[in-house]
Design a protein around this motif. Structure first.
Motif: not given
Length: 101
Positions: A52-60, A97, A101
């Motif tokens: 999740y953190d990696e995906l969130r970082s990519e989306v940001d 959303s 979380n």
């Protein structure tokens, strides 16, 4: 040859954004020479999906890049943000959303 980001579909835009951090060359290889890689790509491991953190970082990162290169003025972006706060549909999406979380 490379296309402009605007000319790509959203899926290809996301894929290209992920690859922008790397330097690479694309080389064509016939499918009959790709037996092992093709087999591996069709049988993904459970742990191979991004966290999740990696995906969130990519989306940001993706969102920040898009906003950075948008051909609009800051005051127009502020107007969009202000109107999103007032929009009931956007607020419902934000609510769902935050629940996820």
């Amino acid at each position: 040859m490379s296309k402009n980001l605007d000319d790509l579909t959203p899926r290809l835009q996301r894929f290209q954004m992920r690859l922008m951090r790397y330097r690479y060359d694309v080389i064509y290889s016939p499918g009959k020479k790709l037996a092992v890689p093709d087999t591996l790509s069709r049988s993904p491991l459970e742990n191979s999906f991004p966290k999740y953190d990696e995906l969130r970082s990519e989306v940001d990162s993706y969102v920040n890049t898009i906003v950075k290169y948008l051909p609009v003025k800051d005051n127009f972006l502020k107007e969009i943000m202000d109107n999103q706060v007032k929009d009931p549909i956007i607020q419902k999406i934000k609510e769902y959303s935050l629940i996820a979380n």
